[in-house]
Structures are given as C-alpha cells and as structure tokens.
Design a protein around this motif. Structure first.
Motif, short mmCIF file in Angstrom:
data_model
loop_
_atom_site.label_atom_id
_atom_site.label_comp_id
_atom_site.label_asym_id
_atom_site.label_seq_id
_atom_site.Cartn_x
_atom_site.Cartn_y
_atom_site.Cartn_z
N GLY A 167 0.80 -1.22 0.00
CA GLY A 167 0.00 0.00 0.00
C GLY A 167 0.83 1.27 0.00
O GLY A 167 2.03 1.26 -0.28
N PHE A 168 0.21 2.39 0.33
CA PHE A 168 0.84 3.69 0.13
C PHE A 168 1.94 3.98 1.15
O PHE A 168 3.09 4.26 0.78
CB PHE A 168 -0.23 4.78 0.12
CG PHE A 168 -1.22 4.58 -0.98
CD1 PHE A 168 -0.89 4.89 -2.30
CD2 PHE A 168 -2.48 4.04 -0.74
CE1 PHE A 168 -1.77 4.67 -3.34
CE2 PHE A 168 -3.38 3.82 -1.76
CZ PHE A 168 -3.03 4.14 -3.06
N PHE A 169 1.61 3.93 2.43
CA PHE A 169 2.66 4.18 3.43
C PHE A 169 3.67 3.03 3.42
O PHE A 169 4.87 3.25 3.55
CB PHE A 169 2.06 4.34 4.82
CG PHE A 169 3.08 4.74 5.86
CD1 PHE A 169 3.80 5.91 5.73
CD2 PHE A 169 3.34 3.92 6.95
CE1 PHE A 169 4.76 6.28 6.67
CE2 PHE A 169 4.30 4.27 7.90
CZ PHE A 169 5.01 5.46 7.76
N GLU A 170 3.20 1.81 3.22
CA GLU A 170 4.13 0.68 3.13
C GLU A 170 5.06 0.84 1.93
O GLU A 170 6.24 0.47 1.99
CB GLU A 170 3.36 -0.64 3.04
CG GLU A 170 2.69 -1.04 4.35
CD GLU A 170 2.07 -2.43 4.27
OE1 GLU A 170 2.32 -3.16 3.30
OE2 GLU A 170 1.32 -2.77 5.20
N LEU A 197 4.21 10.41 -5.96
CA LEU A 197 4.47 8.98 -5.88
C LEU A 197 3.18 8.21 -5.65
O LEU A 197 2.91 7.20 -6.32
CB LEU A 197 5.46 8.69 -4.75
CG LEU A 197 5.65 7.20 -4.42
CD1 LEU A 197 6.30 6.45 -5.57
CD2 LEU A 197 6.46 7.04 -3.13
N PHE A 198 2.37 8.65 -4.72
CA PHE A 198 1.13 7.94 -4.41
C PHE A 198 0.17 7.96 -5.60
O PHE A 198 -0.56 7.00 -5.85
CB PHE A 198 0.47 8.55 -3.18
CG PHE A 198 1.19 8.27 -1.88
CD1 PHE A 198 2.21 7.33 -1.82
CD2 PHE A 198 0.83 8.94 -0.71
CE1 PHE A 198 2.87 7.07 -0.63
CE2 PHE A 198 1.49 8.67 0.49
CZ PHE A 198 2.51 7.75 0.53
N ASP A 199 0.18 9.06 -6.35
CA ASP A 199 -0.65 9.13 -7.55
C ASP A 199 -0.19 8.08 -8.57
O ASP A 199 -1.01 7.41 -9.20
CB ASP A 199 -0.57 10.53 -8.15
CG ASP A 199 -1.44 10.69 -9.38
OD1 ASP A 199 -2.67 10.72 -9.24
OD2 ASP A 199 -0.88 10.75 -10.50
N MET A 243 -2.44 13.14 3.49
CA MET A 243 -1.43 12.44 2.71
C MET A 243 -1.82 11.05 2.23
O MET A 243 -1.27 10.56 1.23
CB MET A 243 -0.13 12.33 3.53
CG MET A 243 0.45 13.66 3.97
SD MET A 243 0.85 14.78 2.58
CE MET A 243 2.12 13.85 1.73
N LEU A 244 -2.77 10.41 2.90
CA LEU A 244 -3.09 9.02 2.57
C LEU A 244 -4.53 8.80 2.14
O LEU A 244 -4.80 8.08 1.17
CB LEU A 244 -2.76 8.11 3.76
CG LEU A 244 -1.27 7.96 4.05
CD1 LEU A 244 -1.04 7.49 5.47
CD2 LEU A 244 -0.63 7.00 3.07
N VAL A 245 -5.47 9.40 2.85
CA VAL A 245 -6.88 9.14 2.59
C VAL A 245 -7.29 9.40 1.14
O VAL A 245 -8.02 8.60 0.54
CB VAL A 245 -7.78 9.94 3.57
CG1 VAL A 245 -9.24 9.91 3.13
CG2 VAL A 245 -7.65 9.35 4.98
N PRO A 246 -6.84 10.49 0.50
CA PRO A 246 -7.28 10.73 -0.89
C PRO A 246 -6.94 9.58 -1.84
O PRO A 246 -7.71 9.30 -2.77
CB PRO A 246 -6.54 12.02 -1.27
CG PRO A 246 -6.28 12.71 0.02
CD PRO A 246 -6.01 11.61 1.01
N TYR A 247 -5.83 8.92 -1.61
CA TYR A 247 -5.41 7.86 -2.52
C TYR A 247 -6.14 6.55 -2.24
O TYR A 247 -6.47 5.81 -3.17
CB TYR A 247 -3.89 7.70 -2.45
CG TYR A 247 -3.22 9.03 -2.75
CD1 TYR A 247 -3.16 9.52 -4.05
CD2 TYR A 247 -2.75 9.84 -1.72
CE1 TYR A 247 -2.62 10.76 -4.33
CE2 TYR A 247 -2.21 11.09 -1.98
CZ TYR A 247 -2.15 11.54 -3.29
OH TYR A 247 -1.63 12.79 -3.56
N VAL A 248 -6.42 6.30 -0.96
CA VAL A 248 -7.24 5.13 -0.64
C VAL A 248 -8.66 5.35 -1.18
O VAL A 248 -9.27 4.43 -1.73
CB VAL A 248 -7.26 4.86 0.87
CG1 VAL A 248 -8.10 3.61 1.17
CG2 VAL A 248 -5.85 4.67 1.41
N MET A 249 -9.17 6.56 -1.05
CA MET A 249 -10.50 6.88 -1.61
C MET A 249 -10.54 6.59 -3.10
O MET A 249 -11.52 6.05 -3.62
CB MET A 249 -10.84 8.35 -1.35
CG MET A 249 -11.19 8.69 0.07
SD MET A 249 -11.54 10.46 0.28
CE MET A 249 -13.00 10.65 -0.74
N ARG A 250 -9.47 6.97 -3.80
CA ARG A 250 -9.41 6.71 -5.24
C ARG A 250 -9.48 5.21 -5.53
O ARG A 250 -10.19 4.78 -6.45
CB ARG A 250 -8.13 7.31 -5.81
CG ARG A 250 -7.93 7.04 -7.30
CD ARG A 250 -6.75 7.81 -7.84
NE ARG A 250 -6.26 7.26 -9.11
CZ ARG A 250 -5.21 7.72 -9.79
NH1 ARG A 250 -4.53 8.76 -9.30
NH2 ARG A 250 -4.84 7.15 -10.92
#
Length: 366
Positions: A167-170, A197-199, A243-250
C-alpha cells in the motif's frame, strides 16, 4: 429456500486446509469443515456487505484469497495464494524483487518479508522519479496465472478476495528508512513528491484491480497498508487525511466502479484513525485484537464491516462450543445495522466455529 436452521447443514463437504504455521514447509492437514449451507458462503457474505440480513455470521473460511504468482510482490512478500501457492511453499522461493524493483528478504520466523535494513533504495523521496521504475502491469503473465487457477476456481462458492501488496505508506517505507518515510509525510519540502508517488501508485494498483476482476472474477480487493504500531498510529489524523486518505479513496471508488468491495488491511492500534478509515469509503476492515473493538463498533456506526477475533484455541470441546455460541449471541442480533464477520484464521477450534455458525443461524433464521 427457507431460513430455518437444519442439523443437516453441519454435514461436512470436505475440509479446508489449515493455514500453515510459521516455519512449516508443507500445508497442515485440514481440520476446519466445509458445511452444507443453505446458500453459498459467497452469497451470504455479499448479502451482509450489501446491508441485507445474511443466513449466518460470515467467517474468514467463507472466503478464498488470491495473490497470483504473476504479480511480483506475491513472491517477494512470500504470499503466493491460489493454485500456484503450493509451488512457493518452500522458504527458499520467497523474497526477491517486487513490482517496483525493491529487494525483499523472507524472514521465516516472522512468516513474511522485509526490505533489507540499512540499504534504502532512496535517500530522498524527491529523487523517486529519476530512480524508480513504475511497473508495467500489462507485461506480467496474467493469462498464465488465470489458466493455472481455472480449475481451482471452477465451481467454487466462496467470496473471492484479491490481495494487493504494497500500500501507500508501506510503499513509502519500502523506499526509505522508516523514520525518513514518516518525516516525508510532514516535511513541506517533500510532501509534493510523496503525493506524486502515491498518484503513480494508484495508476499501478488500478491496473492490478482490473485484472483481478477480469481474470479471476474477484468480489473484494484487499490492499495492505499498515498505519500503526502495537501501541498507537504512526501519524496523526490530520496527516493521514491529507497524505493518505485521498489515494485510498481513489482505490475504493475505482474498485466500486467495477462492482467489487474494498477491504483495508491496516495493522496497528488505530482507533484514533477511525475517522480516516471511514473517510476512505472502504467496506471492510479487520482491526487487530489489541484495538478496543467495542469502541470501534461504536465509532463505525455501521458504516464499515469490522472483522472480529476469536478462535477457541487451547479450549476443550465443551468450553470452545460455549464460547463460540456466546460470541455469536453477542454480535449477531444487530449484525445488519453493525456488520461484522469472524476473521480469526489461526488455530481455530472446530467446535468454536461450529457453535458460532449454529447460533448465528438460529438468531438470523426468522
């Protein structure tokens, strides 16, 4: 079909494999029975996920996990699951380069892999565009893995769960040392690079998700991203939201657009991050047992299905049956309003699980 419980449902249709314990090189004999249920486990689980009254409390053993060998992270992390999994039981075949080219070392005593410490891929996250190669998901041999799993999946009646590492933080901590990754989330000079990077990760994960749907007809996408330690979260609610929620939402939105549900794997004592988890729109989260489950049920307010732990391990048959029935009586009556499932898979006592099934069936039969 009527909803009334019938003792014939306990007729065994075979056995599940027990999850191999750490260090074992071969799967242990199956000890958990498949019941002759009135509807399929897949249908029952989806009923609750769709806010309908199920026939029984869903259970981890009602699911089938898939992580195909064509996905490099599956081998690197030591978690090839499905028909190809037997080929990778030996620890010597686990570890190596993941999809992003990061080298993982399998640690048998931990039952999983770690990036080799002391040699981070990056010293500065702002350099990731110059040094990191974004995976070409379409170059992986999805057809081969789909063919290998064809017989395994044929006629199976369990909820199909497709796993995604990392995942993102990992992903961030796989590129940097942990403390540097944590700082990157809050350093204004690095945050833009982290967002980019997350995008890019989202673009990779969306392609994987599409293959899980098209090649394996998965029902659920299960993405790993640990956000906490044994004692507390790694970061604040505000940082997580930014930093994280927007990408998990996507990821959740994309998964939903393909007709699947989204499950968070998020280890740690993370009660404080419940607002963030709810904000993602995820459908399922199995919080680790060190969390205050009663508090989480209250905070969730029925907006997300929570996994609950309990196994009856070490109990005699009578005690295990009594405790399994008590577990069902505690959580089943309000299960549609506050959806839960039983997620414990290690050392499950057959009588504990049988009692949970029977008692929840009786509560939900009318």
């Amino acid at each position: 079909m009527g909803r009334k419980f019938d003792e014939s449902e306990l007729t065994h249709k075979g056995l599940y494999f027990k999850i191999p314990s750490v260090g074992n090189k071969e799967p242990e004999p199956g000890i958990v029975p498949r019941y002759t249920t009135p509807i399929s486990p897949r249908e029952n689980f989806m009923m609750l996920l769709n806010h309908e009254k199920p026939y029984w409390m869903p259970d981890y053993y009602d699911t089938m996990c898939l992580c195909p060998a064509c996905y490099p992270d599956a081998i690197a992390r030591g978690f090839v699951m499905g028909a190809e999994g037997m080929e990778y039981m030996d620890d010597s075949k686990k570890g190596g380069l993941d999809a992003f080219g990061i080298d993982w070392e399998y640690v048998p005593v931990a039952g999983g892999s770690m990036v080799r410490p002391g040699k981070p891929f990056l010293d500065d996250i702002c350099d990731w565009k110059e040094k990191l190669v974004i995976p070409d998901v379409e170059s992986w041999d999805w057809a081969k893995s789909a063919a290998a799993n064809k017989e395994y999946l044929a006629g199976d009646d369990h909820l199909r769960v497709g796993w995604i590492f990392t995942g993102f933080f990992e992903r961030l901590i796989s590129l940097l040392e942990f403390e540097d990754a944590a700082v990157a989330l809050i350093d204004e000079d690095q945050q833009e690079a982290v967002h980019e990077l997350f995008d890019a990760c989202c673009g990779v994960y969306e392609k994987i998700i599409k293959h899980y749907k098209d090649d394996f007809d998965c029902d659920v996408i299960y993405l790993h991203d640990d956000w906490g330690s044994q004692r507390s979260p790694f970061f604040s609610v505000d940082v997580c939201m930014e930093m994280l929620v927007p990408y998990v939402m996507r990821m959740v939105d994309y998964t939903h657009s393909l007709g699947m549900k989204y499950q968070m794997h998020c280890c740690g004592k993370n009660e404080a991050l419940m607002p963030c988890i709810l904000a993602t729109g995820a459908d399922i989260w199995e919080p680790q047992a060190q969390n205050d489950i009663e508090l989480l049920l209250k905070l969730a307010d029925g907006k997300i299905m929570l996994g609950l732990w309990g196994s009856g391990a070490g109990m005699d048959d009578e005690t295990a049956y009594r405790e399994g029935a008590a577990f069902a009586r505690k959580y089943t009556p309000d299960i549609v309003k506050h959806p839960v499932y039983h997620c414990d898979l290690f050392d499950i006592h057959e009588k504990w699980r049988e009692a949970m099934y029977v008692e929840s069936r009786k509560i939900l039969e009318n």
